[in-house]
Write an enzyme that holds these catalytic residues in place. Structure first.
Site, PDB file in Angstrom:
ATOM      1  N   GLY A 159     -37.434 -14.578  30.028  1.00  0.00           N
ATOM      2  CA  GLY A 159     -37.449 -15.872  29.349  1.00  0.00           C
ATOM      3  C   GLY A 159     -36.045 -16.328  29.057  1.00  0.00           C
ATOM      4  O   GLY A 159     -35.080 -15.597  29.280  1.00  0.00           O
TER       5      GLY A 159
ATOM      6  N   GLY B  66     -33.763 -18.573  26.133  1.00  0.00           N
ATOM      7  CA  GLY B  66     -33.768 -19.211  24.817  1.00  0.00           C
ATOM      8  C   GLY B  66     -32.612 -20.172  24.678  1.00  0.00           C
ATOM      9  O   GLY B  66     -32.016 -20.598  25.668  1.00  0.00           O
ATOM     10  N   THR B  67     -32.324 -20.514  23.455  1.00  0.00           N
ATOM     11  CA  THR B  67     -31.280 -21.479  23.155  1.00  0.00           C
ATOM     12  C   THR B  67     -29.922 -21.006  23.634  1.00  0.00           C
ATOM     13  O   THR B  67     -29.119 -21.777  24.126  1.00  0.00           O
ATOM     14  CB  THR B  67     -31.200 -21.677  21.633  1.00  0.00           C
ATOM     15  OG1 THR B  67     -32.510 -21.582  21.108  1.00  0.00           O
ATOM     16  CG2 THR B  67     -30.606 -23.018  21.288  1.00  0.00           C
ATOM     17  N   TYR B  68     -29.652 -19.742  23.464  1.00  0.00           N
ATOM     18  CA  TYR B  68     -28.290 -19.269  23.708  1.00  0.00           C
ATOM     19  C   TYR B  68     -28.257 -17.968  24.503  1.00  0.00           C
ATOM     20  O   TYR B  68     -27.248 -17.302  24.571  1.00  0.00           O
ATOM     21  CB  TYR B  68     -27.573 -19.063  22.366  1.00  0.00           C
ATOM     22  CG  TYR B  68     -28.232 -18.015  21.500  1.00  0.00           C
ATOM     23  CD1 TYR B  68     -27.734 -16.713  21.479  1.00  0.00           C
ATOM     24  CD2 TYR B  68     -29.357 -18.301  20.743  1.00  0.00           C
ATOM     25  CE1 TYR B  68     -28.346 -15.736  20.736  1.00  0.00           C
ATOM     26  CE2 TYR B  68     -29.979 -17.330  19.987  1.00  0.00           C
ATOM     27  CZ  TYR B  68     -29.463 -16.054  19.989  1.00  0.00           C
ATOM     28  OH  TYR B  68     -30.079 -15.084  19.251  1.00  0.00           O
ATOM     29  N   ALA B  69     -29.379 -17.619  25.075  1.00  0.00           N
ATOM     30  CA  ALA B  69     -29.432 -16.348  25.788  1.00  0.00           C
ATOM     31  C   ALA B  69     -30.483 -16.375  26.885  1.00  0.00           C
ATOM     32  O   ALA B  69     -31.405 -17.182  26.852  1.00  0.00           O
ATOM     33  CB  ALA B  69     -29.738 -15.229  24.814  1.00  0.00           C
TER      34      ALA B  69
ATOM     35  N   VAL C 284     -33.069 -13.607  28.811  1.00  0.00           N
ATOM     36  CA  VAL C 284     -33.610 -12.273  28.581  1.00  0.00           C
ATOM     37  C   VAL C 284     -34.204 -11.720  29.874  1.00  0.00           C
ATOM     38  O   VAL C 284     -34.969 -12.416  30.557  1.00  0.00           O
ATOM     39  CB  VAL C 284     -34.679 -12.303  27.462  1.00  0.00           C
ATOM     40  CG1 VAL C 284     -35.204 -10.916  27.167  1.00  0.00           C
ATOM     41  CG2 VAL C 284     -34.096 -12.939  26.189  1.00  0.00           C
TER      42      VAL C 284
ATOM     43  N   ASP D  51     -32.437 -15.667   9.353  1.00  0.00           N
ATOM     44  CA  ASP D  51     -33.050 -16.654  10.244  1.00  0.00           C
ATOM     45  C   ASP D  51     -34.508 -16.310  10.511  1.00  0.00           C
ATOM     46  O   ASP D  51     -34.971 -16.325  11.652  1.00  0.00           O
ATOM     47  CB  ASP D  51     -32.249 -16.735  11.551  1.00  0.00           C
ATOM     48  CG  ASP D  51     -32.560 -18.010  12.329  1.00  0.00           C
ATOM     49  OD1 ASP D  51     -33.120 -18.956  11.733  1.00  0.00           O
ATOM     50  OD2 ASP D  51     -32.251 -18.058  13.525  1.00  0.00           O
TER      51      ASP D  51
HETATM   52  P1  ADP Z   1     -35.939 -18.059  21.660  1.00  0.00           P
HETATM   53  O1  ADP Z   1     -35.737 -17.355  20.358  1.00  0.00           O
HETATM   54  O2  ADP Z   1     -35.318 -19.408  21.727  1.00  0.00           O
HETATM   55  O3  ADP Z   1     -37.346 -18.001  22.172  1.00  0.00           O
HETATM   56  P2  ADP Z   1     -34.727 -15.807  22.964  1.00  0.00           P
HETATM   57  O4  ADP Z   1     -33.416 -15.911  23.636  1.00  0.00           O
HETATM   58  O5  ADP Z   1     -34.795 -14.948  21.767  1.00  0.00           O
HETATM   59  O6  ADP Z   1     -35.102 -17.279  22.721  1.00  0.00           O
HETATM   60  O7  ADP Z   1     -35.817 -15.311  23.983  1.00  0.00           O
HETATM   61  C1  ADP Z   1     -36.190 -16.057  25.109  1.00  0.00           C
HETATM   62  C2  ADP Z   1     -37.529 -15.571  25.646  1.00  0.00           C
HETATM   63  O8  ADP Z   1     -37.400 -14.246  26.159  1.00  0.00           O
HETATM   64  C3  ADP Z   1     -38.608 -15.485  24.597  1.00  0.00           C
HETATM   65  O9  ADP Z   1     -39.310 -16.668  24.452  1.00  0.00           O
HETATM   66  C4  ADP Z   1     -39.483 -14.359  25.127  1.00  0.00           C
HETATM   67  O10 ADP Z   1     -40.389 -14.886  26.071  1.00  0.00           O
HETATM   68  C5  ADP Z   1     -38.524 -13.457  25.835  1.00  0.00           C
HETATM   69  N1  ADP Z   1     -38.106 -12.319  24.997  1.00  0.00           N
HETATM   70  C6  ADP Z   1     -37.114 -12.296  24.078  1.00  0.00           C
HETATM   71  N2  ADP Z   1     -36.975 -11.098  23.509  1.00  0.00           N
HETATM   72  C7  ADP Z   1     -37.905 -10.306  24.071  1.00  0.00           C
HETATM   73  C8  ADP Z   1     -38.283  -8.918  23.913  1.00  0.00           C
HETATM   74  N3  ADP Z   1     -37.655  -8.120  23.046  1.00  0.00           N
HETATM   75  N4  ADP Z   1     -39.290  -8.443  24.664  1.00  0.00           N
HETATM   76  C9  ADP Z   1     -39.932  -9.259  25.545  1.00  0.00           C
HETATM   77  N5  ADP Z   1     -39.637 -10.549  25.738  1.00  0.00           N
HETATM   78  C10 ADP Z   1     -38.633 -11.083  25.039  1.00  0.00           C
END
Ligand code: ADP
Length: 310
Positions: free
Chosen positions: A14, A16-19, A21, A133
């Site tokens: 996935g 997110g805003t700044y990363a 994964v 947060d």
């Molecule tokens: P956000 O908080 O904006 O959703 P993240 O960068 O934390 O963005 O995560 C992006 C996506 O990656 C999440 O929506 C999730 O689907 C996946 N993800 C994040 N952390 C994990 C994790 N520890 N295990 C499985 N999937 C994860």
């Protein structure tokens, strides 16, 4: 570090805003899964992000608790990004459950989720770590239904704020009045407030106080719970961004019972203790855990019976 991981980083989980994964695996156990979170680092830190910054994040590696996401490792890669090797949590997050109209849940489920959240927050505070947060989208769910605190603000503070601005998640709704007023010193009470907002949202299935701006957020807090004054919060008028909205009296028990009938009188009392304006009078995470709501019927749902993402 990478000795424990396979060279192959797996599919993208996935963004997110700044990363971004990715899925990863331990080398000595290819069937195991980890989430590798690649944080795009702010230009400001590009040179400095070596040991000092990483040491701070590394501290989180020592936090080991069932309700706090495990941070297995931290490393900075050739492209200068900060990489977090995290526990893999495939069950989605609480925001997904709240928003999914096909998922039905009751007060026993809310009690189970809130209990897991409160234990995680208590453990962090015992170890002098504030989350800062807490919101439904940062409460990830493990395969066995366990809720875990994720996305500690510390790592985010290195992230590039200009990256992906349009996806900026609004965390304002869970922010306590002392932070909105610009308090420089704050305590674990900030997390307890956010926990209260999550509790309210789990019950209502919509955010309780969805401010459009920081000022609007303050005004919504005042409307809902009462206006902070020297009387109910000594020292508040000295805070840098203090603004007095229209004077609304502080709300009592009846208000919480009326707004949150499904919580019952004991649950409404717990929620009220988390929404006290003056952070010094707000419940601590320990007081939250000691509240009698947890042992009042209905009992918290067992993990295996909790609703899951579809
Ligand atoms: P956000 O908080 O904006 O959703 P993240 O960068 O934390 O963005 O995560 C992006 C996506 O990656 C999440 O929506 C999730 O689907 C996946 N993800 C994040 N952390 C994990 C994790 N520890 N295990 C499985 N999937 C994860």
């Amino acid at each position: 570090f990478s000795l424990r991981l396979t060279d192959r980083i797996g599919k993208k989980l996935g963004e997110g805003t700044y990363a971004i994964v990715y899925l990863g695996h331990f080398r000595d156990d290819p069937s195991s899964c980890v989430a590798i979170k690649k944080i795009k680092v702010n230009a400001e830190y590009k040179d400095g992000l070596t040991m000092d910054a990483i040491r701070e994040v590394k501290y989180l590696q020592e936090l080991s608790h069932r309700n706090v996401i495990a941070l297995h490792d931290v490393f900075s890669s050739k492209d200068q990004n900060l990489n977090l090797v995290l526990e893999f949590l495939p069950g989605g997050d609480l925001e997904m459950l709240i928003k999914d109209g096909d998922i039905h849940y009751g007060v026993g489920d809310v009690k189970a989720w809130m209990g897991m959240l409160a234990r995680g927050v208590w453990f962090c505070h015992e170890n002098f770590v504030l989350h800062r947060d807490i919101k439904p989208n940062n409460l990830l769910i493990a395969a066995d239904g366990e809720v875990k605190l994720a996305d500690f603000g510390l790592a985010r503070s290195f992230a590039d704020p200009y990256l992906n601005m349009t996806h900026q998640v609004i965390t304002r709704w869970y922010r306590p009045p002392e932070l909105l007023f610009g308090a420089k010193q704050y305590s674990g009470a900030v997390d307890v407030w956010s926990m209260g907002m999550v509790f309210a949202e789990l019950l209502l299935r919509v955010p309780l106080l969805a401010g459009m701006s920081d000022l609007d957020q303050i005004s919504k807090i005042c409307e809902a719970f009462g206006t902070p004054t020297e009387e109910n919060w000594p020292g508040v008028t000295q805070l840098a961004n203090y603004v007095a909205d229209k004077a609304v009296p502080v709300q009592g028990r009846d208000f919480f019972l009326r707004q949150f009938p499904t919580a019952g009188p004991v649950g409404a009392d717990l929620l009220m203790s988390m929404c006290v304006l003056d952070p010094r009078k707000r419940a601590t995470a320990l007081q939250v855990l000691q509240h009698k709501w947890w042992t009042t019927e209905p009992r918290p749902t067992k993990n295996e019976d909790l609703p899951r993402k579809s």
